[in-house]
Design a protein around this motif. Structure first.
Motif, PDB file in Angstrom:
ATOM      1  N   UNK A  62     -19.700  33.573  48.968  1.00 54.06           N
ATOM      2  CA  UNK A  62     -19.883  33.837  50.635  1.00 54.06           C
ATOM      3  C   UNK A  62     -18.460  33.500  51.100  1.00 54.06           C
ATOM      4  N   UNK A  63     -17.531  34.177  50.397  1.00 53.92           N
ATOM      5  CA  UNK A  63     -16.073  34.289  51.012  1.00 53.92           C
ATOM      6  C   UNK A  63     -15.187  33.034  50.762  1.00 53.92           C
ATOM      7  N   UNK A  64     -15.870  32.021  49.854  1.00 52.87           N
ATOM      8  CA  UNK A  64     -15.200  30.580  49.611  1.00 52.87           C
ATOM      9  C   UNK A  64     -14.942  30.837  47.949  1.00 52.87           C
ATOM     10  N   UNK A  65     -13.794  30.055  47.901  1.00 50.14           N
ATOM     11  CA  UNK A  65     -13.618  29.929  46.235  1.00 50.14           C
ATOM     12  C   UNK A  65     -14.399  29.079  45.623  1.00 50.14           C
ATOM     13  N   UNK A  66     -14.987  29.170  44.455  1.00 55.89           N
ATOM     14  CA  UNK A  66     -15.670  27.984  43.795  1.00 55.89           C
ATOM     15  C   UNK A  66     -15.339  27.825  42.519  1.00 55.89           C
ATOM     16  N   UNK A  67     -15.183  26.551  42.154  1.00 58.15           N
ATOM     17  CA  UNK A  67     -14.790  26.183  40.706  1.00 58.15           C
ATOM     18  C   UNK A  67     -15.702  25.329  40.106  1.00 58.15           C
ATOM     19  N   UNK A  68     -16.626  25.899  39.818  1.00 60.65           N
ATOM     20  CA  UNK A  68     -18.004  24.900  39.229  1.00 60.65           C
ATOM     21  C   UNK A  68     -17.356  24.364  37.948  1.00 60.65           C
ATOM     22  N   UNK A  69     -17.808  23.279  37.468  1.00 57.76           N
ATOM     23  CA  UNK A  69     -17.500  22.740  36.106  1.00 57.76           C
ATOM     24  C   UNK A  69     -18.380  23.113  34.802  1.00 57.76           C
ATOM     25  N   UNK A  70     -19.559  23.625  35.337  1.00 53.73           N
ATOM     26  CA  UNK A  70     -20.503  23.886  34.307  1.00 53.73           C
ATOM     27  C   UNK A  70     -21.414  25.076  34.911  1.00 53.73           C
ATOM     28  N   UNK A  71     -22.022  25.966  33.912  1.00 48.77           N
ATOM     29  CA  UNK A  71     -22.862  26.980  34.243  1.00 48.77           C
ATOM     30  C   UNK A  71     -24.050  26.458  35.299  1.00 48.77           C
ATOM     31  N   UNK A  72     -24.550  25.192  34.779  1.00 46.53           N
ATOM     32  CA  UNK A  72     -25.676  24.574  35.762  1.00 46.53           C
ATOM     33  C   UNK A  72     -25.151  24.601  37.058  1.00 46.53           C
ATOM     34  N   UNK A  73     -23.972  23.916  37.173  1.00 48.31           N
ATOM     35  CA  UNK A  73     -23.431  23.677  38.593  1.00 48.31           C
ATOM     36  C   UNK A  73     -23.166  25.104  39.440  1.00 48.31           C
ATOM     37  N   UNK A  74     -22.723  25.926  38.392  1.00 48.86           N
ATOM     38  CA  UNK A  74     -22.575  27.354  39.207  1.00 48.86           C
ATOM     39  C   UNK A  74     -23.790  27.975  39.534  1.00 48.86           C
ATOM     40  N   UNK A  75     -24.838  28.088  38.860  1.00 47.80           N
ATOM     41  CA  UNK A  75     -26.169  28.613  39.496  1.00 47.80           C
ATOM     42  C   UNK A  75     -26.547  27.694  40.638  1.00 47.80           C
ATOM     43  N   UNK A  76     -26.644  26.342  40.572  1.00 51.92           N
ATOM     44  CA  UNK A  76     -27.013  25.736  41.557  1.00 51.92           C
ATOM     45  C   UNK A  76     -26.040  26.063  42.843  1.00 51.92           C
ATOM     46  N   UNK A  77     -25.116  26.561  42.743  1.00 49.38           N
ATOM     47  CA  UNK A  77     -24.275  26.821  44.122  1.00 49.38           C
ATOM     48  C   UNK A  77     -24.853  28.205  44.662  1.00 49.38           C
TER      49      UNK A  77
END
Length: 222
Positions: free
Chosen positions: A200-215
């Motif tokens: 949604x237009x914002x840079x994301x830098x998740x530390x895990x796939x789980x965190x990525x999917x939660x975002x």
């Protein structure tokens, strides 16, 4: 006793002037080079995370979130992320739009050739097919100093593309410019490596796939 310098005072002054002049010249050259680099890197228009002509891997009918990936088809990390992105596309079909943008890296000898092949295929409505083919075969063609353009042309033939049109598109400077526009946007937005994701237009830098999917889940739920 310490030996005295054999250089006379006038000579010392002359040497000092020469050194000072060299320092000034170096400083001026460095300043000019910095300005030239800044001028070359300056975008001709405002950078955008997504453009109207950006390629959609999936276009959600009830779009609630947009995930953008800046990628390099020769990037091993992009290949590692590939099945996860496919999984997100399947899990959140209808709600999550996924956008792919080119970011070929200079250290990957065939990254630009791959991007040209994908963009040439896109011009015949086969972006997604060539996108998949590149990642499915990456280990076969990547990290070679030899051009793999002929290999990519073979993929185009396998996909049933009009090869004359494909060849024209690969050779057309406008095709490379289309790729460079993506890369320029990414660079201006702070992308320095691949894959890099924006949600949604914002840079994301998740530390895990789980965190990525939660975002992604949280973005959809808003």
């Amino acid at each position: 006793m310490t030996a005295k310098s054999s250089i006379s005072l006038p000579n010392k002054i002359a040497i000092g002037i020469i050194i000072a002049t060299v320092v000034v010249v170096i400083g001026i050259v460095a300043l000019i080079n910095t300005k030239d680099t800044a001028t070359q890197a300056a975008p001709t228009e405002a950078a955008e995370v997504v453009r109207a002509d950006s390629h959609r891997l999936s276009a959600a009918e009830d779009e609630k979130a947009v995930l953008v990936e800046f990628l390099d088809f020769e990037c091993e990390s992009c290949l590692a992320a590939y099945p996860f992105i496919e999984d997100l596309s399947n899990k959140y079909e209808g709600e999550l739009t996924i956008v792919s943008r080119y970011f070929p890296l200079a250290g990957h000898p065939n990254s630009m050739n791959a991007a040209l092949a994908v963009e040439a295929a896109a011009q015949q409505g086969k972006f997604e097919d060539m996108y998949h083919r590149m990642f499915e075969t990456q280990k076969e063609w990547s990290h070679s100093a030899e051009s793999r353009a002929a290999t990519f042309r073979g993929y185009a033939e396998d996909l049933g593309l009009d090869l004359a049109a494909y060849d024209d598109a690969v050779a057309d400077p406008a095709t490379a410019a289309r790729i460079e526009q993506d890369k320029q946007d990414g660079t201006t937005l702070g992308v320095s490596g691949t894959p890099t994701f924006f949600l949604d237009g914002k840079l994301i830098e998740p530390s895990s796939l789980e965190e990525f999917e939660q975002l992604v889940k949280d973005a959809i739920a808003k």
